[in-house]
Scaffold this motif. Structure first.
Motif, PDB file in Angstrom:
ATOM      1  N   PRO A 143       0.997  -1.112  -0.066  1.00  0.00           N
ATOM      2  CA  PRO A 143       0.125   0.063  -0.066  1.00  0.00           C
ATOM      3  C   PRO A 143       0.795   1.074  -0.072  1.00  0.00           C
ATOM      4  O   PRO A 143       0.332   2.144  -0.589  1.00  0.00           O
ATOM      5  N   LEU A 144       1.840   1.527   0.643  1.00  0.00           N
ATOM      6  CA  LEU A 144       2.639   2.574   0.605  1.00  0.00           C
ATOM      7  C   LEU A 144       3.563   2.827  -0.425  1.00  0.00           C
ATOM      8  O   LEU A 144       4.296   3.823  -0.540  1.00  0.00           O
ATOM      9  N   THR A 145       3.962   1.700  -1.294  1.00  0.00           N
ATOM     10  CA  THR A 145       4.678   1.982  -2.565  1.00  0.00           C
ATOM     11  C   THR A 145       3.706   1.792  -3.775  1.00  0.00           C
ATOM     12  O   THR A 145       4.142   1.940  -4.850  1.00  0.00           O
ATOM     13  N   ARG A 146       2.526   1.975  -3.581  1.00  0.00           N
ATOM     14  CA  ARG A 146       1.593   1.758  -4.722  1.00  0.00           C
ATOM     15  C   ARG A 146       1.630   2.773  -5.911  1.00  0.00           C
ATOM     16  O   ARG A 146       1.454   2.647  -7.120  1.00  0.00           O
ATOM     17  N   ARG A 147       1.917   3.987  -5.234  1.00  0.00           N
ATOM     18  CA  ARG A 147       1.919   5.297  -6.314  1.00  0.00           C
ATOM     19  C   ARG A 147       3.115   4.941  -7.185  1.00  0.00           C
ATOM     20  O   ARG A 147       3.295   5.329  -8.293  1.00  0.00           O
ATOM     21  N   THR A 148       4.185   4.798  -6.547  1.00  0.00           N
ATOM     22  CA  THR A 148       5.404   4.395  -7.442  1.00  0.00           C
ATOM     23  C   THR A 148       5.125   3.299  -8.137  1.00  0.00           C
ATOM     24  O   THR A 148       5.622   3.414  -9.290  1.00  0.00           O
ATOM     25  N   VAL A 204      -2.383   6.242 -24.427  1.00  0.00           N
ATOM     26  CA  VAL A 204      -3.092   7.300 -23.548  1.00  0.00           C
ATOM     27  C   VAL A 204      -4.291   6.779 -22.585  1.00  0.00           C
ATOM     28  O   VAL A 204      -4.358   7.048 -21.637  1.00  0.00           O
ATOM     29  N   VAL A 205      -5.054   5.718 -23.180  1.00  0.00           N
ATOM     30  CA  VAL A 205      -6.183   5.351 -22.482  1.00  0.00           C
ATOM     31  C   VAL A 205      -5.561   4.511 -21.356  1.00  0.00           C
ATOM     32  O   VAL A 205      -5.827   4.664 -20.054  1.00  0.00           O
ATOM     33  N   VAL A 206      -4.500   3.699 -21.456  1.00  0.00           N
ATOM     34  CA  VAL A 206      -3.920   2.963 -20.475  1.00  0.00           C
ATOM     35  C   VAL A 206      -3.384   3.976 -19.144  1.00  0.00           C
ATOM     36  O   VAL A 206      -3.319   3.735 -18.200  1.00  0.00           O
ATOM     37  N   SER A 207      -2.683   5.015 -19.887  1.00  0.00           N
ATOM     38  CA  SER A 207      -2.062   5.958 -19.031  1.00  0.00           C
ATOM     39  C   SER A 207      -2.938   6.728 -17.905  1.00  0.00           C
ATOM     40  O   SER A 207      -2.850   6.887 -16.877  1.00  0.00           O
ATOM     41  N   MET A 208      -4.246   6.936 -18.641  1.00  0.00           N
ATOM     42  CA  MET A 208      -5.316   7.661 -17.899  1.00  0.00           C
ATOM     43  C   MET A 208      -5.899   6.773 -17.015  1.00  0.00           C
ATOM     44  O   MET A 208      -6.133   7.405 -15.892  1.00  0.00           O
ATOM     45  N   VAL A 209      -5.811   5.438 -17.374  1.00  0.00           N
ATOM     46  CA  VAL A 209      -6.372   4.387 -16.160  1.00  0.00           C
ATOM     47  C   VAL A 209      -5.531   4.499 -14.806  1.00  0.00           C
ATOM     48  O   VAL A 209      -5.976   4.326 -13.801  1.00  0.00           O
ATOM     49  N   GLN A 259      -5.558   5.805 -10.814  1.00  0.00           N
ATOM     50  CA  GLN A 259      -5.260   4.859  -9.560  1.00  0.00           C
ATOM     51  C   GLN A 259      -4.232   5.601  -8.787  1.00  0.00           C
ATOM     52  O   GLN A 259      -4.390   5.545  -7.582  1.00  0.00           O
ATOM     53  N   ILE A 260      -3.567   6.273  -9.518  1.00  0.00           N
ATOM     54  CA  ILE A 260      -2.395   7.334  -8.594  1.00  0.00           C
ATOM     55  C   ILE A 260      -3.416   8.340  -7.981  1.00  0.00           C
ATOM     56  O   ILE A 260      -2.953   8.326  -6.521  1.00  0.00           O
ATOM     57  N   ARG A 261      -4.308   8.927  -8.352  1.00  0.00           N
ATOM     58  CA  ARG A 261      -5.130   9.889  -7.674  1.00  0.00           C
ATOM     59  C   ARG A 261      -5.657   9.380  -6.794  1.00  0.00           C
ATOM     60  O   ARG A 261      -5.952   9.875  -5.490  1.00  0.00           O
ATOM     61  N   LYS A 262      -6.438   8.174  -6.918  1.00  0.00           N
ATOM     62  CA  LYS A 262      -6.981   7.486  -5.822  1.00  0.00           C
ATOM     63  C   LYS A 262      -6.055   7.051  -4.552  1.00  0.00           C
ATOM     64  O   LYS A 262      -6.458   7.222  -3.205  1.00  0.00           O
ATOM     65  N   SER A 263      -4.967   6.507  -5.019  1.00  0.00           N
ATOM     66  CA  SER A 263      -4.062   6.109  -3.768  1.00  0.00           C
ATOM     67  C   SER A 263      -3.519   7.298  -3.006  1.00  0.00           C
ATOM     68  O   SER A 263      -3.368   7.383  -1.800  1.00  0.00           O
ATOM     69  N   GLY A 264      -3.267   8.619  -3.621  1.00  0.00           N
ATOM     70  CA  GLY A 264      -3.054   9.721  -3.061  1.00  0.00           C
ATOM     71  C   GLY A 264      -4.361  10.174  -2.299  1.00  0.00           C
ATOM     72  O   GLY A 264      -3.856  11.005  -1.082  1.00  0.00           O
ATOM     73  N   ALA A 265      -5.531  10.099  -2.452  1.00  0.00           N
ATOM     74  CA  ALA A 265      -6.600  10.540  -1.871  1.00  0.00           C
ATOM     75  C   ALA A 265      -6.816   9.648  -0.475  1.00  0.00           C
ATOM     76  O   ALA A 265      -7.323  10.230   0.518  1.00  0.00           O
ATOM     77  N   THR A 266      -6.439   8.576  -0.800  1.00  0.00           N
ATOM     78  CA  THR A 266      -6.562   7.273   0.503  1.00  0.00           C
ATOM     79  C   THR A 266      -5.459   7.378   1.041  1.00  0.00           C
ATOM     80  O   THR A 266      -5.496   6.864   2.367  1.00  0.00           O
ATOM     81  N   ALA A 267      -4.356   8.045   0.952  1.00  0.00           N
ATOM     82  CA  ALA A 267      -3.049   7.824   1.562  1.00  0.00           C
ATOM     83  C   ALA A 267      -3.038   8.641   3.015  1.00  0.00           C
ATOM     84  O   ALA A 267      -3.741   9.550   3.247  1.00  0.00           O
TER      85      ALA A 267
END
Length: 316
Positions: A231-236, A299-304, A308-316
């Protein structure tokens, strides 16, 4: 001048002096901002042209039936329709998906495992890290030549070893299935050092007291991995997946230097197919159409993954 001065007059005079002094500062800030915009405008314009012009020119080529020499006539979306109806395109899509998924997942698993192992203090750890970086540091031409020497012919070391162990003489680059597997393994071997560096940086940012507290609470190593480390490394992790996805989809030399897309197109990816269409068959329109569809997929894969990066930042 009177000995007794009204305090209100003093305040008004001070306000007038401060107000008068602030105007030059405001004017200077505004002029400095305009000067900054004027100075960076040429660089911004140049970067925009360098990035926008190739994309616009490629889009123009994708709707024409030209070659590398002539622009050709306008055909609209006929090139895209032709590509989408081609079995070669869908075969390349299938192999690109396999190549990308195996490259991302395999390199991340190995890189994460090595990053975790390198967290422990070992003798000659620096030398060990440098050796692990060699597959990524060595030029791809040298690596592909080495792998060709290992597997290309029946007398190469790997087929000879398989024959010695009683598995016959596998033709790693002549059999379609084995060639696809070999290319994917080669990509993982070249890419895991990048993942190892990314995950090592993420692991070094975790406070060790978190692990100490969890150990006092009775957490096992497996629980620490799944409930603390991951969980703590998911952004990376998501960022590394985005980068590696782009690297895999755009990876031309790894495939072409090892198999050139063969045998019988078993290892032909979208980027190799686009190269063949443009530079070997001189079908610029269909080749550029393939490249543009690759870009849209990335582009589609990167957006998805960015979501997930934004979600992980919101829940961190």
């Amino acid at each position: 001048m009177s000995d007794r001065t009204d305090p209100l007059d003093v305040v008004r005079a001070a306000q007038g002096r401060s107000g008068g002094a602030s105007r030059p500062r405001t004017d200077w800030s505004a002029s400095r901002g305009r000067l900054f915009l004027v100075l960076i405008a040429p660089s911004v314009l140049l970067l925009a042209l360098l990035n926008a012009y190739p994309v616009a020119y490629a889009a123009l080529q994708s709707v024409r039936n030209g070659t590398l020499i002539t622009a050709g006539e306008f055909v609209g979306l006929a090139n895209f329709a032709k590509v989408l109806q081609s079995p070669d395109f869908w075969h390349a899509v299938r192999f690109t998906a396999i190549f990308t998924i195996s490259g991302v997942a395999g390199s991340w698993l190995i890189g994460m495992a090595l990053a975790l192992a390198l967290q422990a203090r070992i003798h000659f750890g620096g030398v060990f890290k440098v050796l692990l970086l060699l597959p990524w540091v060595v030029p791809i031409v040298v690596s592909s030549m080495a792998w060709n020497w290992l597997v290309a012919t029946p007398d190469s070391p790997m087929p000879a070893l398989a024959r010695f162990l009683g598995f016959g003489t596998p033709l790693f680059l002549a059999d379609p299935v084995l060639a696809a597997v070999t290319v994917c393994v080669f990509k993982i071997w070249c890419s895991f050092p990048f993942m190892m560096l990314m995950m090592s940086a993420a692991l070094s940012a975790i406070d060790r007291s978190v692990y100490e507290a969890s150990s006092l609470d009775g957490a096992s190593a497996r629980q620490q991995l799944f409930y603390i480390t991951l969980p703590l490394t998911r952004r990376t992790t998501y960022i590394s997946w985005i980068l590696m996805t782009i690297f895999c989809i755009n990876d031309f030399p790894t495939i072409y230097l090892l198999t050139a897309g063969g045998p019988i197109d078993a290892t032909t990816s979208l980027i190799v197919l686009a190269y063949r269409l443009v530079f070997q068959n001189f079908q610029t329109g269909p080749g550029v159409a393939v490249a543009l569809m690759m870009t849209a997929a990335m582009v589609v894969v990167s957006m998805v993954l960015f979501r997930q990066i934004r979600k992980s930042g919101a829940t961190a």
